[in-house]
Design a protein around this motif. Structure first.
Motif, mmCIF file in Angstrom:
data_model
loop_
_atom_site.group_PDB
_atom_site.id
_atom_site.type_symbol
_atom_site.label_atom_id
_atom_site.label_comp_id
_atom_site.label_asym_id
_atom_site.label_seq_id
_atom_site.Cartn_x
_atom_site.Cartn_y
_atom_site.Cartn_z
ATOM 1 N N ARG A 91 1.211 -1.316 0.246
ATOM 2 C CA ARG A 91 -0.028 -0.196 0.203
ATOM 3 C C ARG A 91 0.958 1.097 0.080
ATOM 4 N NH1 ARG A 91 -1.261 3.754 3.417
ATOM 5 N NH2 ARG A 91 0.173 2.505 5.183
ATOM 6 N N ARG A 92 1.915 1.077 0.759
ATOM 7 C CA ARG A 92 3.278 2.329 0.523
ATOM 8 C C ARG A 92 3.250 2.298 -0.610
ATOM 9 N NH1 ARG A 92 6.997 0.906 4.891
ATOM 10 N NH2 ARG A 92 5.565 0.460 6.079
ATOM 11 N N HIS A 93 4.244 1.782 -1.019
ATOM 12 C CA HIS A 93 4.351 2.305 -3.080
ATOM 13 C C HIS A 93 3.342 2.092 -4.052
ATOM 14 C CE1 HIS A 93 8.372 2.422 -0.469
ATOM 15 N NE2 HIS A 93 8.211 1.586 -0.154
ATOM 16 N N GLY A 94 1.677 1.264 -3.799
ATOM 17 C CA GLY A 94 1.061 1.312 -4.484
ATOM 18 C C GLY A 94 1.972 0.026 -5.452
ATOM 19 N N TRP A 95 2.591 -0.548 -4.713
ATOM 20 C CA TRP A 95 2.526 -1.761 -5.248
ATOM 21 C C TRP A 95 1.682 -3.276 -5.517
ATOM 22 C CZ3 TRP A 95 7.825 -1.961 -2.471
ATOM 23 C CH2 TRP A 95 9.329 -0.960 -2.893
ATOM 24 N N SER A 96 2.359 -4.294 -6.353
ATOM 25 C CA SER A 96 1.017 -5.726 -6.119
ATOM 26 C C SER A 96 1.645 -6.013 -5.359
ATOM 27 C CB SER A 96 1.153 -6.231 -7.419
ATOM 28 O OG SER A 96 0.381 -5.068 -8.407
ATOM 29 N N LEU A 115 3.254 -5.942 -16.104
ATOM 30 C CA LEU A 115 3.290 -5.840 -17.377
ATOM 31 C C LEU A 115 2.074 -5.006 -17.978
ATOM 32 C CD1 LEU A 115 5.709 -8.385 -17.388
ATOM 33 C CD2 LEU A 115 6.423 -5.863 -16.658
ATOM 34 N N ASP A 116 0.715 -5.397 -18.304
ATOM 35 C CA ASP A 116 -0.098 -4.723 -19.070
ATOM 36 C C ASP A 116 -0.073 -2.699 -18.701
ATOM 37 O OD1 ASP A 116 0.493 -7.454 -20.785
ATOM 38 O OD2 ASP A 116 -1.877 -8.223 -19.943
ATOM 39 N N ASP A 117 -0.235 -3.015 -17.428
ATOM 40 C CA ASP A 117 -0.637 -1.659 -16.958
ATOM 41 C C ASP A 117 0.207 -0.725 -16.085
ATOM 42 O OD1 ASP A 117 -3.850 -1.245 -15.094
ATOM 43 O OD2 ASP A 117 -2.527 0.666 -15.834
ATOM 44 N N HIS A 118 0.240 -0.221 -17.292
ATOM 45 C CA HIS A 118 1.644 1.248 -16.731
ATOM 46 C C HIS A 118 1.167 2.093 -15.968
ATOM 47 C CE1 HIS A 118 6.047 -1.114 -17.837
ATOM 48 N NE2 HIS A 118 5.206 -1.144 -18.757
ATOM 49 N N ALA A 119 -0.120 2.156 -15.872
ATOM 50 C CA ALA A 119 -1.194 3.324 -15.282
ATOM 51 C C ALA A 119 -0.508 3.013 -13.284
ATOM 52 C CB ALA A 119 -2.397 2.828 -15.590
ATOM 53 N N PRO A 120 -0.774 4.044 -12.760
ATOM 54 C CA PRO A 120 -0.660 3.348 -11.234
ATOM 55 C C PRO A 120 -1.564 2.339 -11.543
ATOM 56 C CG PRO A 120 -1.149 5.782 -11.525
ATOM 57 C CD PRO A 120 -1.657 5.126 -12.746
ATOM 58 N N PRO A 121 -0.482 0.721 -10.439
ATOM 59 C CA PRO A 121 -1.191 0.426 -10.421
ATOM 60 C C PRO A 121 -2.161 -0.136 -9.005
ATOM 61 C CG PRO A 121 1.036 0.482 -9.185
ATOM 62 C CD PRO A 121 1.129 1.453 -9.918
ATOM 63 N N GLY A 122 -2.364 1.126 -8.932
ATOM 64 C CA GLY A 122 -3.958 0.938 -7.738
ATOM 65 C C GLY A 122 -5.080 1.379 -8.819
ATOM 66 N N ASP A 123 -4.925 1.262 -10.331
ATOM 67 C CA ASP A 123 -5.837 1.008 -11.185
ATOM 68 C C ASP A 123 -6.371 -1.271 -11.209
ATOM 69 O OD1 ASP A 123 -5.358 4.144 -12.532
ATOM 70 O OD2 ASP A 123 -6.281 4.174 -11.252
ATOM 71 N N ILE A 124 -5.364 -1.115 -10.859
ATOM 72 C CA ILE A 124 -5.387 -3.018 -11.323
ATOM 73 C C ILE A 124 -6.081 -3.910 -10.617
ATOM 74 C CG2 ILE A 124 -4.055 -4.912 -11.594
ATOM 75 C CD1 ILE A 124 -1.780 -3.888 -11.667
ATOM 76 N N ALA A 125 -7.678 -3.945 -11.842
ATOM 77 C CA ALA A 125 -8.325 -4.811 -11.001
ATOM 78 C C ALA A 125 -7.958 -5.851 -10.319
ATOM 79 C CB ALA A 125 -9.017 -5.303 -12.078
ATOM 80 N N PRO A 126 -8.909 -5.907 -9.275
ATOM 81 C CA PRO A 126 -8.580 -7.199 -8.081
ATOM 82 C C PRO A 126 -8.309 -8.539 -8.995
ATOM 83 C CG PRO A 126 -10.374 -5.964 -7.407
ATOM 84 C CD PRO A 126 -9.683 -5.238 -8.550
ATOM 85 N N MET A 127 -7.535 -10.067 -8.640
ATOM 86 C CA MET A 127 -7.666 -10.780 -9.436
ATOM 87 C C MET A 127 -7.573 -11.662 -8.822
ATOM 88 S SD MET A 127 -3.117 -9.924 -9.683
ATOM 89 C CE MET A 127 -2.314 -8.956 -9.934
ATOM 90 N N ALA A 135 -2.673 -12.324 -4.993
ATOM 91 C CA ALA A 135 -2.017 -11.754 -5.425
ATOM 92 C C ALA A 135 -3.053 -10.532 -5.701
ATOM 93 C CB ALA A 135 -1.742 -12.023 -7.240
ATOM 94 N N VAL A 136 -2.148 -9.431 -4.763
ATOM 95 C CA VAL A 136 -3.237 -8.356 -4.844
ATOM 96 C C VAL A 136 -2.894 -6.859 -4.639
ATOM 97 C CG1 VAL A 136 -4.678 -7.113 -3.157
ATOM 98 C CG2 VAL A 136 -4.513 -9.389 -2.859
ATOM 99 N N THR A 137 -3.352 -5.868 -5.535
ATOM 100 C CA THR A 137 -2.922 -4.948 -5.984
ATOM 101 C C THR A 137 -3.554 -3.776 -4.454
ATOM 102 O OG1 THR A 137 -2.529 -5.544 -7.860
ATOM 103 C CG2 THR A 137 -2.166 -2.408 -7.414
ATOM 104 N N ALA A 138 -2.804 -3.026 -3.880
ATOM 105 C CA ALA A 138 -2.562 -2.329 -3.275
ATOM 106 C C ALA A 138 -2.942 -0.510 -3.093
ATOM 107 C CB ALA A 138 -2.022 -1.799 -1.324
#
Lengths: 337, 225
Positions: A91-96, A115-127, A135-138
């Motif tokens: 969460r601190r860095h917006g990583w997965s 890799l598909d989404d170079h937008a901010p990782p926060g935009d990645i849909a939950p997996m 595998a979760v994106t914060a």
């Protein structure tokens, strides 16, 4: 081909992860690093499209995390032993993040989304991932950074206070104000306002806060001497010395402000110690019978400590560069079997 | 190899500082608390990770231009001359002062390793003068280039006199360098410098006389290998 930096201190896990990442569908060109320092070295040398980082490494990894975040490298953070800490770190860095052990499918899935989404990782849909290895994106924390105040504005900002102190100085010198009152007034102008504020500001701007303290010392010295009327000749001599101290302090402040705020000035200052020669970052050489290492900015720096008497230390026998590129002192004696 | 006693190590440290023309401040010096506050503040301002307690217990430091600082201090009303006189009485009139932490002062090998580390700074300061001191303040690269060779000097003493492995000494040095607010390129430079030193020690060589100087000072105090 996608370039991935894999940072994992467990050799077996590292080999397995590297093999998985190199396989389709990720098919990455994987560079491995077993320690934080190796990883930092790799980051300094090459650009990466993504990083896979174990949370529990050989030592404090904050510097590595900051370097990855600073460079904007999409990062997947893994852990088996500290899985409960993963969400907070991510969460601190917006990583997965991905808990270990993770299946190859989960790893590929996480990497594909990363890799598909170079937008901010926060935009990645939950997996949708196996329950044992989510595998979760914060969500990325939004950080607001205040625009830095230009140095010229900072200097102008100080002029009012400096003007007040100079006025106190003149009044004290001409006997219109006692030294004690002059000191008190100066403390009010400098001590109460600028120095604490400078120190607080130095959290973001660096040494200028400390340099303000020097200015205070120099000007207070000038005031102190200027306030004594008893022995005018002695006072004048000391005033010159004190004023010189004040001027030196102001000069030091100007230099510190300049080099702190201005990258080229900072580089020019470092050039006075070791000029840039465009050497290859991380390479070693022997120079004047002593090993040297090239920095990322293309400067050679000695790896031997300086001797206290201003002389450079050199190898007692010879300096040589090993096959792996490391320069070091060695013995030239030939060992006869 | 016999480990020197703490008394031998302290006497050897004093001897090395005397030879270098440097004032050695012991942990019980009246000026130590002042130095601790200054270093803790500088670390905080510079983005370092040392707390005040860390500095007080573990950090030894080299202070440049103490004599010049006393001249300026003397100009402060009332307390300035008193503090300046105290400083001169404590031996701060010399150009460079080395202040040793309590933890280091209690361990013979650590003390000798630290002295050679700090004397490395003394050489850098005397060669580079004011520009070098400013460069270390503002440039992580200069900080790495200044600190890493000094940690290499400590490595040499730990390995040759303390029986450390070169790898363990290297790791300790790298860990210590994490407290200097170095960025990634600066850490990579520091790592390269320490790898070079490790290779020198692995080859059985001294680091330009660092170990020999300590041995000579110890032998003058009655220590034998």
């Amino acid at each position: 081909m996608t370039r991935v930096l894999l940072v994992e201190d467990d050799l077996d896990a590292c080999a397995a992860l590297a093999a998985t990442l190199a396989e389709a569908p990720t098919s990455a060109r994987v560079t491995t690093a077993g320690t934080v320092l190796d990883a930092l070295g790799e980051l300094a040398r090459s650009d990466y499209d993504a990083a896979v980082v174990d949370l529990a490494l050989d030592g404090p990894a904050e510097t590595l995390h900051e370097a990855l975040a600073f460079r904007g490298v999409p990062t997947l953070v893994l852990s088996g032993t500290r899985a409960d800490e993963l969400p907070e770190h991510a969460r601190r860095h917006g990583w997965s993040y991905l808990a270990k052990p993770a299946s190859a499918e989960a790893l590929h899935d996480a990497m594909d989304r990363l890799l598909d989404d170079h937008a901010p990782p926060g935009d990645i849909a939950p997996m949708s991932t196996p329950p044992t290895s989510p595998a979760v994106t914060a969500p990325r924390q939004r950080v607001t950074v205040a625009a830095p105040v230009p140095v010229a504005v900072q200097l102008v900002d100080k002029l009012g206070e400096l003007g007040a102190v100079v006025a106190f100085c003149i009044l004290a010198y001409h006997g219109k104000l006692s030294g004690e009152w002059a000191v008190a007034g100066s403390l009010a102008a400098l001590g109460v306002q600028s120095i604490p504020r400078g120190i607080l500001a130095a959290r973001t701007s660096g040494p200028p806060g400390a340099a303000l303290g020097l200015i205070g010392l120099g000007l207070l010295g000038a005031l102190n001497v200027g306030s004594h009327d008893a022995d005018r000749a002695r006072v004048r001599g000391e005033t010159v010395a004190a004023a010189t101290s004040g001027l030196l302090a102001i000069f030091a402040l100007a230099i510190v402000l300049l080099v702190q705020a201005c990258g080229p000035a900072r580089e020019a200052l470092v050039d006075t110690q070791s000029p840039r020669v465009d050497c290859r970052a991380g390479s070693h050489r022997c120079y004047a019978n002593a090993p040297e290492v090239c920095s990322a900015t293309g400067r050679w720096w000695p790896s031997m400590p300086a001797a206290p008497g201003r002389t450079a230390r050199v190898c007692a026998d010879v300096c040589e560069v090993r096959d792996d590129g490391i320069a070091h002192c060695a013995s030239s004696a030939v060992v006869v079997p | 190899m016999r480990t020197p006693t703490i008394e031998q190590a302290r006497a050897a440290a004093q001897r090395l500082c005397d030879l270098a023309g440097v004032t050695l401040l012991r942990p019980d010096s009246l000026l130590r608390p002042l130095i601790v506050e200054g270093v803790a503040l500088a670390s905080k301002i510079g983005g370092g990770s040392w707390s005040r307690a860390d500095v007080a217990e573990r950090v030894s430091v080299t202070l440049p231009a103490a004599g010049s600082a006393l001249s300026i201090l003397r100009n402060i009303p009332t307390v300035g001359p008193i503090l300046a006189t105290l400083g001169e009485t404590a031996g701060l009139g010399k150009d460079v002062v080395v202040s040793i932490s309590p933890q280091t002062w209690a361990s013979p090998i650590d003390l000798l390793a630290t002295i050679q580390h700090e004397l490395g700074h003394v050489g850098s300061i005397r060669r580079g003068r004011l520009p070098w001191c400013l460069a270390i303040l503002v440039s992580p690269e200069a900080r790495a280039a200044g600190e890493a060779p000094c940690y290499a000097a400590s490595m040499a003493v730990l390995v040759r006199l303390g029986g450390w492995s070169t790898q363990a000494a290297y790791e300790r040095a790298m860990h210590a360098l994490s407290g200097y607010a170095l960025d990634a390129p600066a850490l990579a430079l520091a790592s390269g410098i320490l790898r070079s030193a490790r290779a020198t020690l692995d080859a059985g060589e001294d680091l330009g006389g660092v170990v020999q100087e300590v041995v000579t000072a110890l032998e003058a105090e009655g220590w034998h290998r």
